[in-house]
Design an enzyme around this catalytic site. Sequence first.
Site, PDB file in Angstrom:
ATOM      1  N   ASP A 107       5.878  21.576 -18.650  1.00 19.99           N
ATOM      2  CA  ASP A 107       7.154  22.236 -18.377  1.00 19.99           C
ATOM      3  C   ASP A 107       7.663  21.680 -17.037  1.00 19.99           C
ATOM      4  O   ASP A 107       6.875  21.525 -16.105  1.00 19.99           O
ATOM      5  CB  ASP A 107       6.944  23.761 -18.289  1.00 19.99           C
ATOM      6  CG  ASP A 107       8.263  24.530 -18.190  1.00 19.99           C
ATOM      7  OD1 ASP A 107       9.300  23.979 -18.597  1.00 19.99           O
ATOM      8  OD2 ASP A 107       8.231  25.674 -17.703  1.00 19.99           O
ATOM      9  N   HIS A 110       4.940  30.008 -13.434  1.00 20.27           N
ATOM     10  CA  HIS A 110       4.516  30.599 -14.705  1.00 20.27           C
ATOM     11  C   HIS A 110       3.654  31.819 -14.413  1.00 20.27           C
ATOM     12  O   HIS A 110       2.760  31.760 -13.569  1.00 20.27           O
ATOM     13  CB  HIS A 110       3.687  29.604 -15.518  1.00 20.27           C
ATOM     14  CG  HIS A 110       4.520  28.504 -16.093  1.00 20.27           C
ATOM     15  ND1 HIS A 110       3.962  27.392 -16.674  1.00 20.27           N
ATOM     16  CD2 HIS A 110       5.865  28.336 -16.186  1.00 20.27           C
ATOM     17  CE1 HIS A 110       4.930  26.591 -17.107  1.00 20.27           C
ATOM     18  NE2 HIS A 110       6.088  27.131 -16.804  1.00 20.27           N
ATOM     19  N   SER A 112       2.700  26.019 -12.070  1.00 14.48           N
ATOM     20  CA  SER A 112       1.997  26.882 -13.015  1.00 14.48           C
ATOM     21  C   SER A 112       0.628  27.218 -12.441  1.00 14.48           C
ATOM     22  O   SER A 112       0.566  27.809 -11.362  1.00 14.48           O
ATOM     23  CB  SER A 112       1.910  26.173 -14.374  1.00 14.48           C
ATOM     24  OG  SER A 112       1.343  27.018 -15.334  1.00 14.48           O
TER      25      SER A 112
END
Lengths: 196, 277
Positions: A135, A42, A15
């Site tokens: 995540d 992301h 991310s």
Amino acid sequence: MSTMKDCNAIVIGTSSGGLNALSKVLKPLARDFPVPILIVQHISPDANDFMVHHLRKNSNLQIKEADDKDIPEKGWVYIAPPNYHMLVEEERFLSLAVTPPENFSRPSIDVLFETAADAYTTHLIGIILTGANNDGTKGAIRIKDRKGMIIAQSPETAEATMMPQSVIDKNAADIILPLDQIGKYLNTLILGTSYE
Amino acid sequence: MNEEKKVENNRIEIDLLLEGIHRKYGYDFRNYTNAHIKRRLEYRLKISGCKNYMAMLHKLIYNEVFFNELLLDLSINVSEMFRDPGFYQAARETVIPYLRTYPFIKLWHAGCSAGQEAYSMVIMLKEEGLIDKCQVYATDFNELILAKARDGIYPLDQIKKYTQNYQKAGGKRSFGEYYTADYHSALIRQSLKDRILFTYHNLVSDGVFGEMNIIFCRNVLIYFDQKLQNKVLKLFYDSLVPGGYLCLGTKESLRFSDCSQLFEPVIPDQKIFRKKR
């Protein structure tokens, strides 16, 4: 870990700080690297294809945004498109979905990792890099359950520590490596070249 | 037991569950992509309290309410108004001039979900002065979602995003003209709602749907396997006038399809195709 010579795919999730980290991981891999690489970074739903261009400049591998039903091939890197989840089918082709975001993310790392775990079982390496949420943790656990391998970026070398730390805290990481060692380690694992 | 065997056993259970749903309720998910179906089933299994898929199948057969919850899981497609503004811009430039040449225009949104993209197209047709000679059909296989689409009520926190999309898509007016808002939601104007006929149609099991000038089916085929994709693309071919347009999602492709020869690309990046004459 010498068993990873029969690795069929590598999945990477990251991310914030990921663009820089991905470049560093991919850089040491040669053009004929024998395993396809699938990436969830992301990214804003409105992002254009700057990421593909950036990675092309910084890697020897062929880079593309995944299209629905793509069949992963060696020497290629597939990036989940903005605003789509990327899944791996058991028959080992990619599919895309616009089902709801998971962990507030679409694409989500868990979606890629959990589906890849079932498609590749023991023949899969998952890598968790820098990121400021968790995540990918559930996905890493699924890969471990299927007896695949997980590499976590060492949090000290991560721009954002939470994502790799979360995987480490759940005991889901087989090995924790500084960012600049991960690419070399992949060469060792998969090509059997020496690792310093 | 090795891991491949576990995955295989899991697959057998899921196949049986889909078979059961088909026999009991007539909905056929057997040719959906497996990873997608499996994820939605896993989610419903976890919150259902069922021990495994066979227990879940039993509950599905005897409990229609439970089935309807699962049906919603399997049909939710999260969209936005003017999703992929570049697509709408391209449609405005290439498809609208073609539509102008017809005295009467039929449009079909196949798999319309909650209706956002169908309303987007109606707004564009209105701005281009075409709406009075258009009939817009929007279909889905889930009656609950169709009811939502007919309501045309969307959370207010989505409207900012819709407005940005509208502007990027080359919208010509103020987006606020197309809805009325209260504290929590935005209601699409009745004059727009009147322009769309929302109706049941299942792409998997139903047949040809009129003679359309243009079909939109964006981000629906991604859930279908190759066999089902081919069948649905053939259905679209048969439902289009010669030279009619087919608009798919921006990451979808005809590349691997038996039908790739039946259509020609018009704007490859935006996945706008035309039925060959």
